[in-house]
Design an enzyme around this catalytic site. Structure first.
Site, PDB file in Angstrom:
ATOM      1  CG  MET A   1       8.739   6.868  14.755  1.00 51.64           C
ATOM      2  SD  MET A   1       9.120   5.640  13.328  1.00 51.64           S
ATOM      3  CE  MET A   1       8.664   6.571  12.099  1.00 51.64           C
TER       4      MET A   1
ATOM      5  CG  ASP B   1       2.421   1.018   9.028  1.00 49.66           C
ATOM      6  OD1 ASP B   1       2.014   2.080   9.871  1.00 49.66           O
ATOM      7  OD2 ASP B   1       2.774   1.229   7.837  1.00 49.66           O
TER       8      ASP B   1
ATOM      9  CE  LYS C   1      -3.028   2.412   3.035  1.00 46.51           C
ATOM     10  NZ  LYS C   1      -1.543   3.363   3.949  1.00 46.51           N
ATOM     11  CG  ASN C   2       2.635   2.445   3.411  1.00 44.71           C
ATOM     12  OD1 ASN C   2       1.231   2.929   3.195  1.00 44.71           O
ATOM     13  ND2 ASN C   2       3.143   2.103   4.464  1.00 44.71           N
TER      14      ASN C   2
ATOM     15  NE  ARG D   1      -2.993  11.169   7.349  1.00 45.89           N
ATOM     16  CZ  ARG D   1      -3.378  10.995   8.289  1.00 45.89           C
ATOM     17  NH1 ARG D   1      -3.523   9.774   8.323  1.00 45.89           N
ATOM     18  NH2 ARG D   1      -3.935  11.866   9.178  1.00 45.89           N
TER      19      ARG D   1
ATOM     20  CG  ASP E   1      -5.023   6.218  10.589  1.00 40.98           C
ATOM     21  OD1 ASP E   1      -4.003   7.579  10.396  1.00 40.98           O
ATOM     22  OD2 ASP E   1      -3.989   5.824   9.066  1.00 40.98           O
TER      23      ASP E   1
END
Length: 436
Positions: free
Chosen positions: A343, A321, A23-24, A98, A122
């Site tokens: 983070m 993540d 996804k990223n 985003r 989110d």
């Protein structure tokens, strides 16, 4: 009315699962098609909400989109409607996503102007755009903020010029955005304290195949020699390492035997080792990861016997993540671990739901949680809950699949944003999950 997942836990799962595209990586790679008027073909695209929204947004601004199937798409940005970028419709739509911020670098580099909505997404805490904007300013762009509609306007009147910059944080999206802008800037750009995640390495490889001149790929110092134009290319995305980590955790929690196929093992960094520190056995066979059925797993201590701490860190450290997954998996381990989320400031706010399910967790502060493993002495129990963000959603789903009784998970749009057909793929392994 959004859907919910109904999960009946306790099934042992078995079989093979193939991770989706990352996804990223997708959000960066797909934005990069704006850098050239030529055709760009991208494969292994994950069929998820955030990515589909971005592809739709590109179509809205005039990119020709030809989706051969759900995983392959051809893009051609040879006729962009720059006026549409100022429309209320674009502002509203791009504000929901985003990833839309990733369009700024390419638009600025190629057309001399870009607009960034204030980011949506989110609830894991503030996500600053400072790194992006300061980077663009260093390349010579002027920047204004429109208070009326929460909108950043960027313009480069005389074209972008290469510059040296030291980023205040190694932001993945910030680095990607600046790299894309610098690819077409005049002269040489050096980015120090650059993010070096595999996603970013992939973006640099793709840009180089389009004719960019980027060196230092994989390190924290990137040098980009600007070129006047980029050409088309084909690019295949890596498998999603967050999904892979989630499946390793899922196998351990549910005492299942699972093989993760085509896992892009060489790109996983420390991820397999972090799960081994939790006592999980896994074998790497070629490009597959085999997790045998294990009745129990014991968290290692540090060499001096002190309690293990697992924390996130920019790549090649452990990705933030996966901390939600580590936390859930630790609840049924033997032993204790301190999970330290450096983070983001509210990624741990789902632990109250795990405590309701019977887990033993002490939330020390917004960044740290101590998990005392139950060692399978008690099963978690099913409850009704809601998913606050993408990663916590899947962590809660894993908890529910290992729990006794029925769990209901609301707000699963958050899960769909990051994981494709997750219910169907888990059912194929034998999970009792349905979408209602």
């Amino acid at each position: 009315m959004s859907s919910v997942f109904e999960v009946r836990g306790g099934n042992r799962l078995k079989g093979d699962i193939i991770p989706q595209g990352a996804k990223n990586e997708a959000l960066q790679i797909i934005s990069a098609v704006l850098l050239t008027p030529e055709k760009v073909t991208i494969s292994n695209i994950p069929d998820i909400l955030d990515v589909n929204l971005l592809i739709e947004l590109l179509g809205d601004i005039g990119v020709k989109v030809d989706r051969k199937d759900r995983a392959t798409c051809e893009f051609q940005a040879d006729d962009i409607d720059l006026e549409y970028l100022e429309s209320a419709e674009f502002k509203k739509k791009s504000g929901r996503l985003r990833g839309s911020v990733m369009m700024a670098g390419p638009l600025l580099a190629r057309f001399g102007k870009a607009y960034i909505p204030k980011p949506g997404g989110d609830k894991i805490g503030r996500r600053r755009l400072d790194t992006h904007v300061i980077g663009f300013e260093k390349l010579g762009a002027a920047f204004a903020y429109d208070n009326d509609d929460n909108y950043f306007r960027l313009e480069s009147k005389g074209g972008l010029k290469g510059a040296f910059m030291l980023l205040d944080e190694p932001s993945v999206t910030g680095t990607a955005n600046i790299v894309m802008a610098a690819a077409l800037a005049g002269g040489v750009t050096t980015i120090y304290n650059a993010a070096c995640e595999p996603y970013l390495q992939q973006l640099c490889r793709m840009l180089n195949s389009m004719g960019a001149k980027i060196s230092g790929v994989g390190s924290n110092m990137l040098t980009i020699e600007g070129v006047s134009a980029l050409k088309g290319c084909s690019h295949a995305m890596l498998p999603d390492m967050i999904e892979i980590g989630s499946f390793i955790g899922l196998a351990a929690m549910t005492q299942s035997e699972i093989t993760i196929k085509n896992a892009g093992v060489q790109h996983l960094g420390v991820i397999p080792d972090k799960f081994r520190q939790l006592g999980i056995q896994l074998e790497i066979k070629g490009d597959d990861i085999y997790i045998p059925q294990q009745d129990s797993y014991e968290i290692q201590t540090f060499i001096d016997g002190s309690i293990l701490t697992i924390y996130d860190h920019p790549w090649p450290g452990f990705t933030p993540d996966l901390l939600s997954i580590v936390l859930v998996v630790a609840t049924q381990a033997k032993g204790s671990v301190l999970v330290h989320q450096k983070m983001f400031e509210s990624r741990l706010f789902f632990v109250d739901k795990l405590i309701d399910m019977g887990a033993q967790i002490i939330l020390c502060d917004p960044h740290r949680a101590a998990v005392i493993g139950l060692g399978r002495q008690h099963k978690l129990r099913g409850i009704t809950m809601s998913s606050p963000d993408i990663r916590a959603g899947v962590a809660l789903l894993i908890a529910a699949l290992s729990a006794e009784g029925k769990s209901t998970i609301h707000n699963i749009d958050q899960i769909d944003r990051g994981y494709q057909y997750i219910d169907q793929r888990l059912r194929n392994l034998g999970a009792d999950i349905k979408r209602v």
